[in-house]
Design an enzyme around this catalytic site. Structure first.
Site, PDB file in Angstrom:
ATOM      1  N   TRP A 185       0.839  -1.206   0.000  1.00 55.69           N
ATOM      2  CA  TRP A 185       0.000   0.000   0.000  1.00 55.69           C
ATOM      3  C   TRP A 185       0.870   1.251   0.000  1.00 55.69           C
ATOM      4  O   TRP A 185       0.562   2.233  -0.666  1.00 55.69           O
ATOM      5  CB  TRP A 185      -0.960  -0.002   1.184  1.00 55.69           C
ATOM      6  CG  TRP A 185      -1.873  -1.199   1.169  1.00 55.69           C
ATOM      7  CD1 TRP A 185      -1.999  -2.132   2.151  1.00 55.69           C
ATOM      8  CD2 TRP A 185      -2.767  -1.596   0.116  1.00 55.69           C
ATOM      9  NE1 TRP A 185      -2.917  -3.084   1.776  1.00 55.69           N
ATOM     10  CE2 TRP A 185      -3.401  -2.785   0.543  1.00 55.69           C
ATOM     11  CE3 TRP A 185      -3.096  -1.071  -1.133  1.00 55.69           C
ATOM     12  CZ2 TRP A 185      -4.336  -3.457  -0.240  1.00 55.69           C
ATOM     13  CZ3 TRP A 185      -4.036  -1.741  -1.922  1.00 55.69           C
ATOM     14  CH2 TRP A 185      -4.637  -2.907  -1.475  1.00 55.69           C
ATOM     15  N   ASP A 242      -1.645   6.752   6.305  1.00 57.97           N
ATOM     16  CA  ASP A 242      -2.667   5.797   5.862  1.00 57.97           C
ATOM     17  C   ASP A 242      -2.883   4.842   7.031  1.00 57.97           C
ATOM     18  O   ASP A 242      -2.024   4.027   7.344  1.00 57.97           O
ATOM     19  CB  ASP A 242      -2.166   5.043   4.622  1.00 57.97           C
ATOM     20  CG  ASP A 242      -3.142   3.942   4.178  1.00 57.97           C
ATOM     21  OD1 ASP A 242      -4.197   3.767   4.824  1.00 57.97           O
ATOM     22  OD2 ASP A 242      -2.828   3.263   3.176  1.00 57.97           O
ATOM     23  N   LYS A 298     -11.831  -2.086   7.034  1.00 56.04           N
ATOM     24  CA  LYS A 298     -11.041  -2.972   7.886  1.00 56.04           C
ATOM     25  C   LYS A 298     -11.589  -2.943   9.323  1.00 56.04           C
ATOM     26  O   LYS A 298     -11.791  -3.962   9.932  1.00 56.04           O
ATOM     27  CB  LYS A 298      -9.560  -2.578   7.880  1.00 56.04           C
ATOM     28  CG  LYS A 298      -8.956  -2.327   6.492  1.00 56.04           C
ATOM     29  CD  LYS A 298      -8.834  -3.571   5.650  1.00 56.04           C
ATOM     30  CE  LYS A 298      -8.556  -3.354   4.173  1.00 56.04           C
ATOM     31  NZ  LYS A 298      -7.488  -2.474   3.778  1.00 56.04           N
TER      32      LYS A 298
END
Ligand SMILES: *Cc1c(COP(=O)(O)O)cnc(C)c1O
Length: 359
Positions: A99, A166, A190
């Site tokens: 990511w 993030d 999540k």
């Protein structure tokens, strides 16, 4: 059979959140209308939206001078929206996983990217140490939890330049010091809701003083437009925000982020302890950087050919979502907020049973 849901995302949600949402899909608070049928500018929805902002402020202890936004497009949109708004000449990034790499690639379209440190050399099985944050950059970007590789930066770092994080996969899993960050973003799927809404916590001062001028700025890409319109510039993901609202109410009801952190630590502790004592399974991450959200493990070389058989065995036992990401292989158990301790105990029991049967 009861399912134990270890999916990496979209992931498990509390049962009462699903039940309340199911009701609201049919009839929102006895209004005779579905949450999906009402205007995003209705009083009913505005109350839900404002309440959700307040819940985040309360649960994460967000100081004044910050705004909470709900936008579409996932964390992937933030990968380019952040540099679009804030990368004037140069930004710094910590390369800790896939990511982070995707965020870096998007930022490189806007200017120079200084990769401060990387753990790519060992397939991201650790968090790089001993780096310094350059002071000649517009911001420094980190990924607090590396969902695919199972490492986590479990503390708030000090940064001499605006810090952007993030937090998609460990958002609301522990208390954080929001004042250390200029911008936090997290896809909801999540820890705090369903896919389709991204939560952004942005510091007003950062936005007002550091936004890039002289760049073509489509309205949807402009954080200022979303702040000014309280996330109602366009039609936001209404039902997703409703589910986030319900998830935060659940989190508050069990004692908030400090309480959930204790439970999360306990869940991770017992699973890592089992792995450290197992002759068959082994964790893939160095001990000090282990994530408490995503536990990655494989079978030791002498048992490697049994991985498929274990996946099948676990599946028959009602365990869902433990196949590892293709870039790591093996297994990954995601222990997000809504996953009960009982499911982790059950997973360990199933692993132990398999281990005893296959010695
Ligand atoms: C899942 C995840 C993403 C991707 O999120 P999308 O909502 O699919 O764009 C980004 N970063 C992290 C840390 C993630 O866990």
């Amino acid at each position: 059979m009861k399912k134990h849901n270890f999916n990496p995302g979209p992931a498990i949600l509390p049962k009462e959140v699903l039940e309340n949402t199911a009701k609201a899909v049919i009839d929102l608070d006895n209004s005779g209308l579905s949450i999906m049928e009402i205007s995003h500018r209705s009083k009913e929805f505005e109350n839900i939206l404002n309440e959700t902002v307040e819940l985040f402020k309360e649960l994460l202890n967000i100081p004044s001078g910050y705004h909470v936004l709900f936008l579409g497009g996932g964390a992937h949109t933030q990968f380019y929206m952040v540099p679009h708004n804030f990368l004037n000449t140069k930004a710094a990034y910590l390369e800790t996983g896939e990511w982070a790499q995707r965020a870096i690639k998007e930022a490189q379209k806007y200017g120079e990217v200084n990769i401060v440190a990387s753990s790519k050399d060992k397939n991201f099985t650790y968090i790089p140490k001993g780096w310094t944050i350059p002071t000649d950059v517009d911001y420094f970007h980190i990924t607090t939890n590396n969902t695919i590789f199972g490492t986590e930066l479990r503390y708030d770092i000090e940064s001499p330049v605006p810090l952007v994080a993030d937090m998609s996969s460990d958002f609301c899993s522990r208390p954080i010091d929001v004042s250390k960050y200029s911008l936090i973003y997290a896809g909801a799927q999540k820890n705090v809701g369903p896919a389709g809404v991204t939560i952004i916590i942005i510091k007003e001062d950062f936005l007002n003083s550091k936004q890039v001028q002289n760049r073509v700025m489509p309205l949807m890409l402009d954080y200022k437009v979303h702040v000014k319109n309280n996330s109602l510039f366009n039609t936001p993901p209404v039902i997703n925000i409703y589910v986030v609202n319900q998830t935060l109410k659940w989190l508050k009801s069990i004692g908030g982020v400090a309480e959930i952190e204790k439970i999360n630590l306990e869940k991770a502790k017992i699973l890592y302890e089992y792995l450290d004592n197992s002759k068959m399974f082994v964790g893939t991450v160095v001990k000090e950087d282990r994530s408490i959200m995503n536990v990655c493990f494989v079978m030791r070389p002498e048992y490697k050919e049994k991985e498929e058989a274990f996946l099948e065995f676990a599946k028959q036992k009602g365990i869902v979502g433990i196949k590892g990401h293709r870039s790591v292989g093996g297994f990954r158990a995601s222990l997000y907020n809504a996953l009960p301790l009982e499911s982790v105990k059950y997973l360990i029991q199933v692993m132990d049973e398999f281990e005893r049967n296959n010695k």
